[in-house]
Write a protein that holds these residues in place. Sequence first.
Motif, mmCIF file in Angstrom:
data_model
loop_
_atom_site.group_PDB
_atom_site.id
_atom_site.type_symbol
_atom_site.label_atom_id
_atom_site.label_comp_id
_atom_site.label_asym_id
_atom_site.label_seq_id
_atom_site.Cartn_x
_atom_site.Cartn_y
_atom_site.Cartn_z
ATOM 1 N N ALA A 56 0.829 -1.210 0.000
ATOM 2 C CA ALA A 56 0.000 0.000 0.000
ATOM 3 C C ALA A 56 0.863 1.260 0.000
ATOM 4 O O ALA A 56 0.545 2.248 -0.680
ATOM 5 C CB ALA A 56 -0.929 -0.005 1.212
ATOM 6 N N MET A 57 1.957 1.239 0.746
ATOM 7 C CA MET A 57 2.852 2.400 0.772
ATOM 8 C C MET A 57 3.545 2.582 -0.573
ATOM 9 O O MET A 57 3.691 3.711 -1.065
ATOM 10 C CB MET A 57 3.876 2.247 1.893
ATOM 11 N N ALA A 58 3.969 1.474 -1.175
ATOM 12 C CA ALA A 58 4.623 1.565 -2.479
ATOM 13 C C ALA A 58 3.680 2.148 -3.523
ATOM 14 O O ALA A 58 4.073 2.982 -4.348
ATOM 15 C CB ALA A 58 5.108 0.182 -2.913
ATOM 16 N N ILE A 59 2.412 1.715 -3.498
ATOM 17 C CA ILE A 59 1.433 2.234 -4.450
ATOM 18 C C ILE A 59 1.179 3.715 -4.181
ATOM 19 O O ILE A 59 1.137 4.531 -5.109
ATOM 20 C CB ILE A 59 0.130 1.422 -4.360
ATOM 21 N N LYS A 139 -7.976 -3.396 -1.669
ATOM 22 C CA LYS A 139 -7.866 -2.600 -0.446
ATOM 23 C C LYS A 139 -6.538 -1.845 -0.389
ATOM 24 O O LYS A 139 -6.475 -0.711 0.095
ATOM 25 C CB LYS A 139 -7.992 -3.529 0.770
ATOM 26 N N LEU A 140 -5.488 -2.460 -0.902
ATOM 27 C CA LEU A 140 -4.159 -1.852 -0.827
ATOM 28 C C LEU A 140 -4.059 -0.592 -1.674
ATOM 29 O O LEU A 140 -3.165 0.231 -1.468
ATOM 30 C CB LEU A 140 -3.098 -2.868 -1.270
ATOM 31 N N PHE A 141 -4.957 -0.430 -2.624
ATOM 32 C CA PHE A 141 -4.943 0.710 -3.531
ATOM 33 C C PHE A 141 -5.777 1.887 -3.026
ATOM 34 O O PHE A 141 -5.710 2.985 -3.596
ATOM 35 C CB PHE A 141 -5.456 0.290 -4.909
ATOM 36 N N GLU A 142 -6.573 1.671 -1.999
ATOM 37 C CA GLU A 142 -7.521 2.705 -1.586
ATOM 38 C C GLU A 142 -6.867 4.035 -1.213
ATOM 39 O O GLU A 142 -7.317 5.103 -1.663
ATOM 40 C CB GLU A 142 -8.383 2.181 -0.433
ATOM 41 N N PRO A 143 -5.804 4.057 -0.390
ATOM 42 C CA PRO A 143 -5.205 5.360 -0.078
ATOM 43 C C PRO A 143 -4.650 6.070 -1.309
ATOM 44 O O PRO A 143 -4.866 7.283 -1.477
ATOM 45 C CB PRO A 143 -4.084 5.011 0.911
#
Length: 533
Positions: A56-59, A139-143
Amino acid sequence: MLVAMILSDLTHYPYPSGRRVVMGQRGAVATGQPLATLAGMEMLWAGGTAIDAAVAMAIALTVVEPVSNGIGGDNFALVWDGQLHGLNASGRSPARFTPELFSDAEQIPALGWRSVTVPGAVSGWRSLWQRWGKLPFEKLFEPAIRYAEEGYPVSPEVAVHWRQAESTFLSLKQPEFQAFQAVFFPQGRAPAAGEMWHSLAYAATLRTIAESEGEAFYRGSLADQMAEFAAQTGGFLTLADLATHRADWVTPISTTYRGVTVWEIPSNTQGIAALMALNLLSEIELCQYPRESVESYHWQIEAMKLAFADAHAYVCDPAWMRVEQDHLLSRDYARDRHRLIQDTAIPLANPGLPKGGTVYLAAADGDLMVSLIQSNYMGFGSGVLVPGTGIAFHNRGLGFKLEPGHPNQVAPGKRPFHTIIPGFLTQDGQPIGPFGVMGGPMQPQGHLQVVVNLVDYGMNPQAALDAPRWQFVAGNRVLLERTVAEPIATGLADRQHLIRRGGFFGRGQMILRRNGVLVAASEPRADGLAIAW
């Protein structure tokens, strides 16, 4: 134990930066951009693993720090789950990348299609999540999607690098650069610190990647758009190039430095240079010299110089390697090379590559520890962006050589020499934790200096990152950070180093574990943030 020495004093900060280590027990995350760090915490609070947080941070970093990385870049990772695993998610050159394609060039152009290799970052996100993720991929893309759709205030350090890119990218007139300019310089200039930036097209692309679990990027609608734009504007990337890409699980390489084992990704990266330099330093007791002494600086610089000379002569795609990495890392070889170091600087040919544009992040929970690095190279990369997508391609083709017969000579389907390297520390088979320093050829030099600070000088993670740095450039040329004391600069000059003040000295993060407690730190040279809970 040495790890106890490394973390023995969490209150002493000999190089005050206004930052302190943060500590927690359940999880920790650290990146060079606060909004990206918060994306990682969102995943941990939602019940995700450190891998979920790291991905998620990397995205998110592709959105909030586009000056250093993007959807069209590469990444590498080291993951501890009871043992250490390596992931090489760097792309290979297009099938049309033959030496003849560059016959009119003295070097590979930094901008445009002739520096674009297949982007591997998306395959890296997917590979990590498939193996250790707990949350849904979407979910990992939401932020990141939220930041891209709603916008976010550009952070100060990112704004500086964005502004520095204006003169390079706004002067480009060819068709392949116009979409890039419209996305990243929408008002004909870079956004200032605190100004909002957003991209609906970028958000839509991230949503497509999320919904397809990355498949659309390599074999679906996004792949079609990339290949079509390349065909329209003289590019070389094809559907076949994208469809045949894969991320590879690799065996990490290591050396043990005074009881601490330092791990890197093997070739095609320059990680081996940090290990070779540490082997050279193992031949002396560096701690006999104060950290802020001419002798300590001189030995480190000369060890790094010799390691770079070997790395740039031999390291390439492993399928083309002519020298075994085990030979380069052998103690016998280190002893032979160590004899070359004298009291004065050794003049050597230029081992350097252009300044990098890279993000590094670390994450940890009770079971997993992750070291991940991601980049577009040279800041924004090639300047080529696929219209309507936000996909800005890296320029990793610059890592190839044009020299006939060189093991790293450009060729089809080949991974170039890569500057980005995640690091990891263990001791006696147990994890100490992930660390990394970004910044082109500064990266192995940053790894060396951080390890020396931790092991030889007993610094805690934040102090190890804060400490003044040097950077070997070429020949006898060495850059010193302005915080390096003047007597050291003078003493190095007396040893025939050509000294200049200022430059780029990398940006790093670190998470180390002691007795079940996670100790996290973030680089003071960036906008970074470390959080633990």
